[in-house]
Design an enzyme around this catalytic site. Structure first.
Site, PDB file in Angstrom:
ATOM      1  N   GLU A 161       0.842  -1.202   0.000  1.00 25.32           N
ATOM      2  CA  GLU A 161       0.000   0.000   0.000  1.00 25.32           C
ATOM      3  C   GLU A 161       0.874   1.248   0.000  1.00 25.32           C
ATOM      4  OE1 GLU A 161      -2.432  -0.875   3.368  1.00 25.32           O
ATOM      5  OE2 GLU A 161      -3.847  -2.050   2.200  1.00 25.32           O
ATOM      6  N   GLU A 211      -6.714  -7.752  -0.691  1.00 21.23           N
ATOM      7  CA  GLU A 211      -7.191  -7.736   0.695  1.00 21.23           C
ATOM      8  C   GLU A 211      -8.691  -7.467   0.691  1.00 21.23           C
ATOM      9  OE1 GLU A 211      -5.207  -5.044   3.388  1.00 21.23           O
ATOM     10  OE2 GLU A 211      -3.216  -5.849   2.955  1.00 21.23           O
TER      11      GLU A 211
END
Ligand SMILES: *[C@@H]1O[C@H](CO)[C@@H](O)[C@H](O)[C@H]1NC(C)=O
Length: 654
Positions: free
Chosen positions: A183, A263
């Site tokens: 991320e 995710e």
């Protein structure tokens, strides 16, 4: 990724693919928008579970249950701080035996996706980076193309990569993909030179024929800094997101190849003092159908969350206030913290079974639990006893030293000074650099608590010349995510009393700096000094379990205790804080107990207030219960609002 690169890569892969169609291969087919394994289309239905959040004795049990739900791929982070807990000290054995973890998954029929970091998040202390990076030169810049930082990253890679390479799919192992950073687009640096360095270092060692990928929140601004030319771009989003829109975002940055949500949230994390988080099963099931019907690949994050035991839990501070993360990493995931399948587990298994073959593994059922009542604890040491015990590690300094300066990763540090100037009455004590919670004592009497989480850095205190001021500082967890991960602990700025800066400090690390010696010392019943009326105290129980007892998992319940750290048989179960909630009980797997006739030792280091009198002749009881309580009350209604706001913020940022 530029279109030219995609096409070149696609052409390259298809050449390889047609050249040796029967070879062991795992590739991306850019024509079919799919993964291809040995020439056949393959959909990744992965579950996240991290070896560092599950006791190693239980890896196989949890993985077997995950496999039984039809999950075909294990996704796991690799955590740098687990493998290099101190600068230059590497470990890949026992709880950190990531090779054994991956091999166990392989034996159970999983493929494996590794998320190499070096930064991971996972709600861990400092997002999985080792604390000692903060003790090195000031010019070290985390998650950037910075010479000092990359020197350590490279040294770590040189230890890690030789263990990983034989596990790659092309080398006969189960590892199909490697994630670079995590991320990264949510981080302020946006340093492409850095992510290119990580990519190239990985490529150089693993070869050009391995799929590297990135993961970022499904929003264009995250993609902007998160994507990495030559790595496959994936997204992450939860069941609250619009699936079509989220994948459309992936498509804008990854024009061809499989849709992939790295995710997909089955639940959410909890913060101390905020309402317990859950993830609604009906919504999860709906979104799974939607993704499966789009032929998308995804990871259920978490499939089994486990526990941030020891001092492994991190903290959040996207914006102030600072909020520490609870010990449990249950995450409301399909396999709960104790490894038991929940209704969500069975619902997810049903969905997967409509699309993928289920392996011939019996459907798991929740395991039995044991309760133990009347575990007798008694007071063994005061704060003064502990400081005296640790005094051989004390340092004198004109400025307060941080945990990192002292080479102490963990929990507690005592800062002491004798008042020389004449303070006014009362004196204003100011600790603007407090990280994170300060317990103020004057001549060993507990006076006040200051707290970063509450934005409280000063207090009026009655102080006279020659009195001893002690500030016991608790590290509540280094920030895991966002722009504030450079989070040194202890006291990191000058302390003032009135207008005078205090310049004569004695700094002493807490007992968990030498956990084994501390626990041995505690067993000698060392109490020497008179305790204060409330505040710090060390309590111990020595107990033998009944001969007839079958050891089962259980939960430690500390009603009436304030805030502290629980240790069983040398294993730091983690931080407890029932006063704050929402987590009330601590998970204790059966494997942490010693069977009859061996003696078990439970140590409680209470920081605030124990219901047990501070005298060695008193015995008080604590208990282990069959039911977890992760959804206890939190201080006030702001808990719920704050939790909602935080969840929205973080999910939005992802
Ligand atoms: C999913 O894959 C199957 C098999 O290749 C194909 O027939 C179908 O059209 C695909 N569906 C979508 C939405 O891409």
């Amino acid at each position: 990724m530029a279109t030219g690169t995609v096409l070149a890569l696609a052409a390259f892969l298809s050449v390889c693919y047609t050249a040796k169609p029967t070879a062991r291969s795992f590739e991306i087919d850019y024509e079919e928008n799919a993964f291809v394994k040995e020439g056949r289309l393959f959909r990744v239905v992965a579950g996240a579970m991290h070896y560092f959040q599950v006791p190693h004795q239980l890896w196989r049990d949890r993985l077997t249950k995950m496999r039984a739900a039809g999950v075909n791929t294990l996704q796991t982070y690799i955590e740098w701080r687990s493998h290099e807990p101190e600068n230059g000290l590497f470990t890949f054995s026992g709880q950190s035996d990531v090779v054994r973890y991956i091999r166990t998954a392989e034996e159970l029929g999983f493929l494996v996706i590794l998320r190499l970091g070096p930064y991971i998040d996972a709600e861990r202390d400092m997002g999985g980076l080792p604390y000692w990076l903060l003790a090195t030169k000031d010019e070290l810049v985390l998650r950037s193309y910075n010479k000092e930082y990359l020197k350590y990253v490279t040294r770590y890679y040189e230890k890690l990569f030789p263990l990983i390479r034989p596990l790659l799919y092309k080398n006969g192992g189960p590892v199909i993909m490697l994630q670079i950073e995590n991320e990264y687009g949510s981080y302020k640096a946006c340093d492409f030179k850095y992510t290119a360095y990580l990519r190239d270092a990985t490529r150089a060692y693993m070869g050009d024929d391995v799929i590297l990928h990135t993961t970022d929140g499904a929003r264009d601004d995250f993609m902007k800094c998160g994507k990495n030319d030559g790595c496959y771009t994936t997204v992450d989003f939860g069941p609250g997101a619009d699936v079509e829109r989220a994948f459309a975002c992936q498509r804008r940055h990854q024009m061809r190849g499989p849709l992939m949500n790295s995710e997909f949230y089955t639940g959410w994390l909890d913060l101390w003092g905020q309402t317990h988080s859950t993830g609604a099963t009906t919504q999860i099931v709906d979104r799974m159908h939607q993704m499966l019907n789009m032929n998308a690949s995804f990871t259920l994050y978490m499939f089994h969350g486990g526990t941030n035991s020891g001092f492994d839990a991190g903290a959040e501070m996207l914006l102030p206030p600072y909020r520490p993360i609870v010990t449990s990493y249950d995450f409301d995931s399909p396999l709960n913290e104790a490894g038991d399948p929940t209704p969500k587990y069975y619902a997810i298994r049903d969905v997967i079974s409509e699309y993928e073959p289920l392996p011939p593994i019996p459907v798991p059922k929740p395991g039995g639990k044991m309760s133990l009542s009347n575990i007798l604890v008694s007071y063994v040491a005061s704060l003064r006893d502990v400081i005296n015990f640790m005094s051989w590690k004390s340092k004198k300094s004109s400025k307060p030293l941080s945990f990192e300066d002292m080479g102490h990763a963990g929990a507690l540090m005592a800062y002491e000074t004798t008042i020389t100037a004449r303070p006014s009455d009362p004196a204003l004590l100011q600790i603007p650099g407090l990280r994170d919670r300060g317990y103020i004592y004057v001549d060993d009497e507990h006076r006040a608590i200051l707290s970063r989480g509450d934005g409280s850095y000063s207090t009026l205190v009655a102080l006279r010349t020659k009195q001893r001021l002690t500030i016991l500082v608790e590290n509540q967890g280094r920030i895991s995510f966002g722009d504030h991960i450079f989070d040194r602990k202890g006291i990191i700025q000058d302390v003032r009393i009135g207008s005078t800066t205090v310049t004569n400090w004695t700094v002493t690390p807490g007992p968990f700096h030498r956990t084994e010696e501390f626990l041995a010392w505690v067993r000698t019943g060392p109490v020497k000094t008179a305790p204060g009326k409330e505040g710090f105290g060390v309590y111990v129980s020595n107990f033998t379990l009944p001969k007839s007892l079958t050891l089962l998992d259980t939960f430690l319940r500390l009603d009436g205790w304030g805030k502290g750290i629980a240790v069983l048989n040398g294993i730091i179960l983690g931080r407890y804080w029932p006063e704050q909630g929402p987590q009330v009980t601590l998970y204790v797997p059966a494997v942490h107990f010693l069977p009859y006739p061996r003696e078990n030792v439970l140590v409680l280091v209470e920081l605030q207030r124990s219901p047990c009198p501070q005298h060695p002749s008193f015995l008080c009881s604590v208990r282990f219960v069959k039911r977890p309580e992760l959804n206890g009350t939190v201080p006030d209604t702001r808990g719920a609002e704050a939790a909602a706001r935080f969840a929205k913020n973080k999910a939005f940022l992802l």
